[in-house]
Scaffold this motif. Structure first.
Motif, PDB file in Angstrom:
ATOM      1  N   MET A   1       0.846  -1.181   0.000  1.00 43.72           N
ATOM      2  CA  MET A   1       0.000   0.000   0.000  1.00 43.72           C
ATOM      3  C   MET A   1       0.888   1.240   0.000  1.00 43.72           C
ATOM      4  SD  MET A   1      -2.815   1.240   2.822  1.00 43.72           S
ATOM      5  CE  MET A   1      -3.858  -0.159   2.509  1.00 43.72           C
ATOM      6  N   LYS A   2       0.535   2.214  -0.814  1.00 40.09           N
ATOM      7  CA  LYS A   2       1.277   3.467  -0.881  1.00 40.09           C
ATOM      8  C   LYS A   2       1.061   4.266   0.393  1.00 40.09           C
ATOM      9  CE  LYS A   2       2.732   2.922  -5.119  1.00 40.09           C
ATOM     10  NZ  LYS A   2       4.124   2.812  -5.470  1.00 40.09           N
ATOM     11  N   LYS A   3       2.099   5.011   0.787  1.00 35.52           N
ATOM     12  CA  LYS A   3       2.054   5.809   2.010  1.00 35.52           C
ATOM     13  C   LYS A   3       1.831   7.271   1.637  1.00 35.52           C
ATOM     14  CE  LYS A   3       5.154   2.641   4.245  1.00 35.52           C
ATOM     15  NZ  LYS A   3       6.306   2.086   3.571  1.00 35.52           N
ATOM     16  N   VAL A   4       0.871   7.915   2.318  1.00 36.18           N
ATOM     17  CA  VAL A   4       0.500   9.300   2.032  1.00 36.18           C
ATOM     18  C   VAL A   4       0.843  10.170   3.229  1.00 36.18           C
ATOM     19  CG1 VAL A   4      -1.379  10.873   1.453  1.00 36.18           C
ATOM     20  CG2 VAL A   4      -1.377   8.541   0.519  1.00 36.18           C
ATOM     21  N   LEU A   5       1.606  11.209   2.981  1.00 37.78           N
ATOM     22  CA  LEU A   5       1.909  12.207   3.993  1.00 37.78           C
ATOM     23  C   LEU A   5       1.127  13.470   3.655  1.00 37.78           C
ATOM     24  CD1 LEU A   5       3.565  13.275   6.418  1.00 37.78           C
ATOM     25  CD2 LEU A   5       5.295  14.000   4.740  1.00 37.78           C
ATOM     26  N   VAL A   6       0.377  13.969   4.617  1.00 35.12           N
ATOM     27  CA  VAL A   6      -0.324  15.242   4.467  1.00 35.12           C
ATOM     28  C   VAL A   6       0.364  16.248   5.372  1.00 35.12           C
ATOM     29  CG1 VAL A   6      -2.494  16.489   4.786  1.00 35.12           C
ATOM     30  CG2 VAL A   6      -2.523  14.130   3.937  1.00 35.12           C
ATOM     31  N   VAL A   7       0.683  17.401   4.832  1.00 35.31           N
ATOM     32  CA  VAL A   7       1.257  18.491   5.611  1.00 35.31           C
ATOM     33  C   VAL A   7       0.306  19.655   5.470  1.00 35.31           C
ATOM     34  CG1 VAL A   7       3.223  20.033   5.915  1.00 35.31           C
ATOM     35  CG2 VAL A   7       3.598  17.655   5.178  1.00 35.31           C
ATOM     36  N   GLY A   8      -0.306  20.060   6.584  1.00 34.60           N
ATOM     37  CA  GLY A   8      -1.248  21.155   6.431  1.00 34.60           C
ATOM     38  C   GLY A   8      -2.028  21.516   7.666  1.00 34.60           C
ATOM     39  N   SER A   9      -3.110  22.201   7.421  1.00 33.01           N
ATOM     40  CA  SER A   9      -3.887  22.860   8.465  1.00 33.01           C
ATOM     41  C   SER A   9      -4.867  21.932   9.169  1.00 33.01           C
ATOM     42  CB  SER A   9      -4.666  24.024   7.854  1.00 33.01           C
ATOM     43  OG  SER A   9      -5.546  23.536   6.850  1.00 33.01           O
TER      44      SER A   9
ATOM     45  N   ALA B   1      -9.873  11.884   4.841  1.00 36.70           N
ATOM     46  CA  ALA B   1     -10.408  11.159   3.680  1.00 36.70           C
ATOM     47  C   ALA B   1      -9.543   9.941   3.349  1.00 36.70           C
ATOM     48  CB  ALA B   1     -10.514  12.091   2.470  1.00 36.70           C
ATOM     49  N   VAL B   2      -8.226  10.112   3.346  1.00 36.73           N
ATOM     50  CA  VAL B   2      -7.337   8.984   3.050  1.00 36.73           C
ATOM     51  C   VAL B   2      -7.477   7.914   4.124  1.00 36.73           C
ATOM     52  CG1 VAL B   2      -4.930   8.257   2.782  1.00 36.73           C
ATOM     53  CG2 VAL B   2      -5.712  10.402   1.735  1.00 36.73           C
ATOM     54  N   GLY B   3      -7.542   8.332   5.390  1.00 36.33           N
ATOM     55  CA  GLY B   3      -7.704   7.379   6.481  1.00 36.33           C
ATOM     56  C   GLY B   3      -9.008   6.604   6.396  1.00 36.33           C
ATOM     57  N   LYS B   4     -10.092   7.298   6.111  1.00 39.44           N
ATOM     58  CA  LYS B   4     -11.407   6.631   6.010  1.00 39.44           C
ATOM     59  C   LYS B   4     -11.451   5.653   4.838  1.00 39.44           C
ATOM     60  CE  LYS B   4     -14.755   7.319   8.299  1.00 39.44           C
ATOM     61  NZ  LYS B   4     -15.224   6.589   9.483  1.00 39.44           N
ATOM     62  N   LEU B   5     -10.657   5.913   3.800  1.00 39.10           N
ATOM     63  CA  LEU B   5     -10.598   5.015   2.650  1.00 39.10           C
ATOM     64  C   LEU B   5      -9.645   3.840   2.898  1.00 39.10           C
ATOM     65  CD1 LEU B   5     -10.599   7.643  -0.229  1.00 39.10           C
ATOM     66  CD2 LEU B   5     -12.439   6.036   0.342  1.00 39.10           C
ATOM     67  N   GLY B   6      -9.039   3.797   4.086  1.00 37.69           N
ATOM     68  CA  GLY B   6      -8.164   2.691   4.445  1.00 37.69           C
ATOM     69  C   GLY B   6      -6.718   2.895   4.074  1.00 37.69           C
ATOM     70  N   GLY B   7      -6.342   4.117   3.685  1.00 36.28           N
ATOM     71  CA  GLY B   7      -4.972   4.387   3.289  1.00 36.28           C
ATOM     72  C   GLY B   7      -4.024   4.478   4.464  1.00 36.28           C
ATOM     73  N   ASP B   8      -2.754   4.310   4.183  1.00 36.19           N
ATOM     74  CA  ASP B   8      -1.693   4.463   5.166  1.00 36.19           C
ATOM     75  C   ASP B   8      -1.296   5.934   5.143  1.00 36.19           C
ATOM     76  OD1 ASP B   8       0.347   4.019   6.972  1.00 36.19           O
ATOM     77  OD2 ASP B   8       1.504   2.681   5.667  1.00 36.19           O
TER      78      ASP B   8
END
Length: 185
Positions: free
Chosen positions: A1-9, A47-54
């Protein structure tokens, strides 16, 4: 599974139900008020978390109840919140949203702790940048931090995704070649 980093508010949204938007100098009576976890960065991570993303988020909240609520909300959605910084010197960001009977809204964002997300604080999270495959950000944090993030992403060969909102006229020219995907509203 691809890993997503969010940087923000991360903001607490205060939503006011009104009959119509007030004009300058006008006082109106609202129909109700509700509070909702929000912020463009937190919304992306949620949104990414609810979709099951890492997914992991880097951001700042105040040392207040709103900061705790926002962090817990993201954790419950499956977001790694260990890189959320609690800032004792600033309150958690807030968005005040008035929504009229037609569904039209106007929004005032108070940056609060989001303004504390500096390039120096971001550089301390270099391991999170290296951990990720995709990096998502927006423009509710300082522009110099967004630019530093884009530089770090390019250097680490990560896919950089920018939601260019809220719209700004002062985006540095250096930013555009560092962005892989631009996703405007």
């Amino acid at each position: 599974m691809k890993k997503v980093l969010v940087v923000g508010s991360l903001n607490m949204d205060m939503v006011l139900s009104v009959d119509h938007h007030p004009v300058p100098g006008e006082t109106i009576i609202g129909d109700g008020i509700t509070y909702h976890p929000g912020g463009k960065g937190a919304n992306q991570a949620y949104a990414v978390g609810k979709l099951g993303g890492d997914v992991r988020i880097i951001g700042c909240v105040g040392w207040d109840n709103n900061g705790m609520i926002l962090t817990e909300n993201l954790a419950q959605a499956g977001v790694d919140t260990t890189a959320i910084n609690r800032m004792p010197e600033a309150p958690t960001g807030m968005a005040i949203i008035d929504v009229d009977k037609k569904g039209d809204n106007s929004i005032i964002v108070i940056s609060g702790a989001n303004a504390c997300l500096t390039p120096d604080l971001l550089r301390k999270q270099k391991a999170s940048v290296e951990w990720s495959d995709f990096i998502m950000t927006q423009l509710e944090t300082p522009i110099d931090t967004v630019l530093e993030l884009a530089r770090m992403a390019k250097k680490a060969d990560k896919c950089m995704i920018l939601d260019p909102s809220p719209a700004r006229a002062d985006l540095p020219d250096e930013l555009f070649p560092l962005i892989d995907i631009m996703k405007p509203n």
